[in-house]
Structures are given as C-alpha cells and as structure tokens.
Design a protein around this motif. Structure first.
Motif, PDB file in Angstrom:
ATOM      1  N   GLU A  37      -7.814 -15.998   4.840  1.00  0.00           N
ATOM      2  CA  GLU A  37      -7.052 -14.521   4.798  1.00  0.00           C
ATOM      3  C   GLU A  37      -5.784 -13.859   6.175  1.00  0.00           C
ATOM      4  O   GLU A  37      -6.252 -14.834   7.091  1.00  0.00           O
ATOM      5  CB  GLU A  37      -7.642 -13.152   5.069  1.00  0.00           C
ATOM      6  CG  GLU A  37      -6.997 -11.809   3.717  1.00  0.00           C
ATOM      7  CD  GLU A  37      -7.795 -10.795   4.668  1.00  0.00           C
ATOM      8  OE1 GLU A  37      -8.909 -10.775   3.604  1.00  0.00           O
ATOM      9  OE2 GLU A  37      -6.829  -9.586   3.932  1.00  0.00           O
ATOM     10  N   ASP A  39      -1.626 -12.034   6.082  1.00  0.00           N
ATOM     11  CA  ASP A  39      -0.147 -10.876   6.115  1.00  0.00           C
ATOM     12  C   ASP A  39       0.774 -11.448   6.396  1.00  0.00           C
ATOM     13  O   ASP A  39       1.076 -12.132   7.729  1.00  0.00           O
ATOM     14  CB  ASP A  39      -1.301 -10.183   6.315  1.00  0.00           C
ATOM     15  CG  ASP A  39      -2.410  -9.487   6.037  1.00  0.00           C
ATOM     16  OD1 ASP A  39      -1.848 -10.075   4.284  1.00  0.00           O
ATOM     17  OD2 ASP A  39      -3.579  -9.608   6.514  1.00  0.00           O
ATOM     18  N   LEU A  56     -11.442  -6.862  -1.416  1.00  0.00           N
ATOM     19  CA  LEU A  56     -10.588  -6.692  -1.142  1.00  0.00           C
ATOM     20  C   LEU A  56      -9.371  -4.747  -0.887  1.00  0.00           C
ATOM     21  O   LEU A  56      -9.825  -4.430  -2.337  1.00  0.00           O
ATOM     22  CB  LEU A  56      -8.620  -7.383  -1.630  1.00  0.00           C
ATOM     23  CG  LEU A  56      -8.527  -8.861  -1.159  1.00  0.00           C
ATOM     24  CD1 LEU A  56      -7.695  -9.311  -1.805  1.00  0.00           C
ATOM     25  CD2 LEU A  56      -8.631  -8.577   0.941  1.00  0.00           C
ATOM     26  N   MET A  58      -7.191  -2.209  -2.150  1.00  0.00           N
ATOM     27  CA  MET A  58      -5.774  -2.131  -2.376  1.00  0.00           C
ATOM     28  C   MET A  58      -5.068  -1.049  -3.317  1.00  0.00           C
ATOM     29  O   MET A  58      -5.698  -0.185  -3.811  1.00  0.00           O
ATOM     30  CB  MET A  58      -5.643  -3.249  -3.590  1.00  0.00           C
ATOM     31  CG  MET A  58      -6.138  -4.786  -3.920  1.00  0.00           C
ATOM     32  SD  MET A  58      -5.219  -5.164  -5.010  1.00  0.00           S
ATOM     33  CE  MET A  58      -6.500  -7.473  -4.156  1.00  0.00           C
ATOM     34  N   ASP A  59      -3.812  -1.014  -2.631  1.00  0.00           N
ATOM     35  CA  ASP A  59      -2.854   0.458  -2.788  1.00  0.00           C
ATOM     36  C   ASP A  59      -3.105   0.091  -4.680  1.00  0.00           C
ATOM     37  O   ASP A  59      -2.060  -0.928  -4.578  1.00  0.00           O
ATOM     38  CB  ASP A  59      -1.950   0.584  -2.313  1.00  0.00           C
ATOM     39  CG  ASP A  59      -1.551   2.282  -2.001  1.00  0.00           C
ATOM     40  OD1 ASP A  59      -1.851   3.233  -1.402  1.00  0.00           O
ATOM     41  OD2 ASP A  59      -0.647   2.078  -3.465  1.00  0.00           O
ATOM     42  N   LEU A  62       0.200  -1.777  -5.413  1.00  0.00           N
ATOM     43  CA  LEU A  62       0.578  -3.454  -5.216  1.00  0.00           C
ATOM     44  C   LEU A  62       1.577  -3.744  -5.683  1.00  0.00           C
ATOM     45  O   LEU A  62       1.253  -3.883  -7.283  1.00  0.00           O
ATOM     46  CB  LEU A  62      -1.227  -3.720  -4.579  1.00  0.00           C
ATOM     47  CG  LEU A  62      -0.678  -5.456  -3.981  1.00  0.00           C
ATOM     48  CD1 LEU A  62      -1.107  -5.249  -2.800  1.00  0.00           C
ATOM     49  CD2 LEU A  62      -1.545  -6.222  -5.156  1.00  0.00           C
ATOM     50  N   SER A  70       2.915 -13.735  -7.421  1.00  0.00           N
ATOM     51  CA  SER A  70       1.695 -14.484  -7.606  1.00  0.00           C
ATOM     52  C   SER A  70       1.216 -15.518  -7.569  1.00  0.00           C
ATOM     53  O   SER A  70       1.519 -15.965  -8.762  1.00  0.00           O
ATOM     54  CB  SER A  70       0.195 -13.231  -8.017  1.00  0.00           C
ATOM     55  OG  SER A  70      -1.243 -13.935  -7.825  1.00  0.00           O
ATOM     56  N   THR A 146       2.508  -7.741  -1.525  1.00  0.00           N
ATOM     57  CA  THR A 146       1.011  -6.338  -1.391  1.00  0.00           C
ATOM     58  C   THR A 146       2.521  -5.369  -0.356  1.00  0.00           C
ATOM     59  O   THR A 146       1.700  -4.940  -0.231  1.00  0.00           O
ATOM     60  CB  THR A 146       1.465  -7.155   0.361  1.00  0.00           C
ATOM     61  OG1 THR A 146       1.287  -7.436   1.304  1.00  0.00           O
ATOM     62  CG2 THR A 146      -0.726  -8.028   0.092  1.00  0.00           C
ATOM     63  N   GLU A 148       3.984  -1.730  -1.308  1.00  0.00           N
ATOM     64  CA  GLU A 148       2.731  -0.811  -1.784  1.00  0.00           C
ATOM     65  C   GLU A 148       4.175   0.061  -1.730  1.00  0.00           C
ATOM     66  O   GLU A 148       4.433   1.128  -0.957  1.00  0.00           O
ATOM     67  CB  GLU A 148       1.393   0.063  -0.701  1.00  0.00           C
ATOM     68  CG  GLU A 148       0.800  -1.041  -0.510  1.00  0.00           C
ATOM     69  CD  GLU A 148       0.418  -0.545   0.623  1.00  0.00           C
ATOM     70  OE1 GLU A 148       0.246   0.437   2.392  1.00  0.00           O
ATOM     71  OE2 GLU A 148      -0.622  -1.294   1.518  1.00  0.00           O
ATOM     72  N   LYS A 159       0.521 -12.021   1.195  1.00  0.00           N
ATOM     73  CA  LYS A 159      -0.897 -12.052   1.665  1.00  0.00           C
ATOM     74  C   LYS A 159      -1.413 -13.531   0.965  1.00  0.00           C
ATOM     75  O   LYS A 159      -1.229 -14.139   0.241  1.00  0.00           O
ATOM     76  CB  LYS A 159      -2.439 -10.888   1.370  1.00  0.00           C
ATOM     77  CG  LYS A 159      -3.107 -10.741   1.735  1.00  0.00           C
ATOM     78  CD  LYS A 159      -4.414 -10.829   1.608  1.00  0.00           C
ATOM     79  CE  LYS A 159      -4.234  -9.412   1.563  1.00  0.00           C
ATOM     80  NZ  LYS A 159      -4.523  -9.025   3.648  1.00  0.00           N
TER      81      LYS A 159
END
Ligand code: COI
Length: 354
Positions: A37, A39, A56, A58-59, A62, A70, A146, A148, A159
C-alpha cells in the motif's frame, strides 16, 4: 526518491496458509498474508508499506467510488520445478498500468515502487504460489483516487496497492458465446485500451443478459456498426481461418493490449502460422465457418490464459465447434504453460526473477 530498501514492512504473526488448502481453489477468493500500500499526496508518492492483508478504512465521499478514477492490472506468478518464484512479463503489465493511469488522469507509479514492491511482496508471500498444474498466484495491482470530496475533478490524492490471490483456472470448460449487437464495451476515443475499473462495470449488464440467455460470455462488436469483432468478455480473441490466425488490431484504441495476447502472437508465429492483426467482420467469420475454413476460436487473458470457444451465436446463426479436434490453441497453451512453469526454455525473457 524511495530506494528498494525503504519499504516499511510489518510482519504477520501467523500465516493464513495454515487454514487454506491451495489445491483446487476458485479464482480470486482467497488472499495472501501481505499487501502493498502506498499513498500519493501533495504531488509525490509516500513511503510504500508492506503489511498484513487487511480491510481499508474509507470516507464515504471517497472520490473513486463516485467518479471512477480506478485502474488495475492482472499478472501471475509461478514456481519453476526447483520451487523458485517467477512473475510472467510483469514489466509489460507495469507499462500498461501507467498507460491506463495517464488515460484516467492519474499519477504514474514509478518503476521502483511497482516492480521492486511487487518482487518484495512475492518474496514474502512465495509460499502462496500453488504448485498444482493450472494454478498460479494471481497478482492484482490497482490504484484509485482518494480525495474526500464530491466535486467532479481529478483527485489530488491516490492509493496504489498490490494484493495476491492464489488461484485455479478461471474458465474451466469451453465457452458458449453470444455476439453482442446492442450494448457497447468501447468506442474510438474512449477508454477501451485502458484497464479502467469502469470498463468492467459497464460490461456487467450485457454479460448478465447473455448469461440469462444461456451463454457464458459476450463477444463485443464495434460501437459504430456492430459488424466487427472486438473482445470476448474479459479476453482478447483469436480466430484461426485456414492457416492464418486473426485477432483485432489495437490501433483504434478500443481493445486492451493484452500481455497474453502479445505472447500468443509471438508463439503462433513461431508455430508457423500467418498472423494478422486487423479488422475482422462477423460476416467473414460466418463465411469461413460455412466454407469449413474456420478452424479454431479462442480467448486469451491473464486470468483466463487460453479459453476455447465451442459455440458462437451471431444473430440467429449458431456456429458450433468440436474443440476436441483442435490442435493450435491446445498447443499454444501447452507452450505457454511450459514457459511459465519453467519446463521450457524462456527464450523471450518473459519470466521475471523475484
Ligand atoms: C485478467 O485477465 O487479469 C483480468 O483482468 C480479467 C478479469 C479477471 C477482470
């Protein structure tokens, strides 16, 4: 710059392998002990981490969930007879990953993070590479936005991750295929050549419709006329007509430049077939079938490797094949497997040592 030694590593306490039998496992269901992983923030990649495989947090805002920045890759690791791990053509997947990243306005992932991280991860999880025939360790590198916030714009944060899944065959029996003439996978100018998650999401409905009609997958046709062959499900597709192997070309940007596709092209040429990368209409396929010159049809992909097609339905016309008579696709698979499992000399430099 991050050096290979700069990966932050957190060790597992106990391997999940104690609880899993690696024989006869389904595709993509189990995951290894570790994951990678890293960032991307403030215009730079942070220190990559290798840590126990875990969920993970996540907010809900996201960005990737809402607007789909993606992308992913599919790669495979194998063991040779001496038990040493190798990764099949990983540098090609690395290059394609960054082509996808650029098309989706995402940052490119540096080679030392992708490749050194991948090798390190495979080393740490090498016990997860199954040794059974038809089995391998499927590698899934992926990246998503990622930020938010729900404003529509390229994210500022991303990420990149790699997870590993020991796996058996993807399609285990020859497939029945429905030629799709209503729905579209990719159009010129679109993202068909990128391994964008949305391409797969957009294919779900048509694929489910084909399954509801009793077929295993769709054969995508071109967006403008629905006359020309594109891809088959999640695979590239090859037709052998006479002594010529034909697969759709990449120049329109609607087809994924498959690493297995490229390997199959190389092997077909070595086997003495003429190879054509060009437009192929369903009318030409049908005529060849009627004339008895359409010999074999098969799909190629990392997950699927080589998948035989035993039936193609185009409009009301059904083309059926006796796959037990085929020579070329099984030989290609045999040659490819022999290279991957270290049983045949790797004259192309495809196997990347870990
Ligand atoms: C692959 O062949 O690796 C793929 O990505 C196809 C599928 C499993 C999504």
């Amino acid at each position: 710059m991050i050096a290979a030694s700069d990966f932050n590593i957190t060790k597992i306490e106990r391997s999940k392998l104690n609880d899993i039998n690696l024989e006869n496992i389904p595709f993509g269901k189990y995951f290894s002990d570790y994951m990678l992983e890293v960032d991307y923030e403030d215009g730079e990649w942070k220190t990559p981490e290798i840590k126990p495989y875990q969920p993970l947090l996540m907010d809900p805002s996201l960005a990737a969930i809402h607007y789909g920045q993606s992308i992913f890759e599919g790669v495979k690791a194998y063991k040779n007879p001496a038990g040493e791990p190798f990764i099949f053509r990983a540098y090609d997947n690395f290059r394609r990953f960054n082509i996808s990243a650029q098309r989706m306005e995402m940052p490119v992932v540096p080679e030392h993070i992708f490749m050194d991280g991948l090798k390190l991860l495979i080393k740490m999880d090498s016990n997860w590479i199954p040794s059974q025939a038809e089995h391998s360790l499927y590698i899934r590198p992926f990246m998503f936005s990622t930020d938010e916030a729900i404003g529509v714009k390229p994210s500022e944060k991303y990420k990149f991750m790699i997870i590993l899944s020991p796996t058996g065959p993807y399609y285990s029996t020859p497939m029945r295929i429905y030629v799709e003439e209503q729905y579209v996978r990719a159009a010129p100018g679109g993202v068909g050549y990128a391994k964008a998650a949305g391409n797969y999401g957009a294919a779900m409905f048509a694929t489910a419709e084909a399954k509801r009609k009793g077929y295993d997958q769709v054969l995508w046709t071109d967006a403008l006329e629905h006359k020309y062959v594109q891809e088959c499900g999640t695979m590239n597709v090859f037709f052998i007509i006479g002594n010529t192997a034909i697969t759709p070309g990449l120049e329109e940007g609607t087809i994924l430049g498959g690493v297995t596709r490229d390997s199959v092209i190389v092997l077909l040429k070595e086997m003495g077939l003429t190879l054509e990368e060009r437009s192929l209409s369903l009318d030409e396929v049908m005529e060849a079938y009627k004339a008895g010159t359409l010999k074999e049809v098969f799909g190629t992909g990392t997950a699927a490797t080589i998948s035989l097609i035993k039936e193609l339905r185009y409009k009301d016309f059904v083309m059926e094949f006796d796959v037990t008579q085929w020579k070329t696709a099984p030989e290609i698979k045999e040659r490819l497997d022999a290279i991957r499992y270290g049983k045949r000399e790797d004259t192309h430099g495809w196997m990347v040592k870990v």
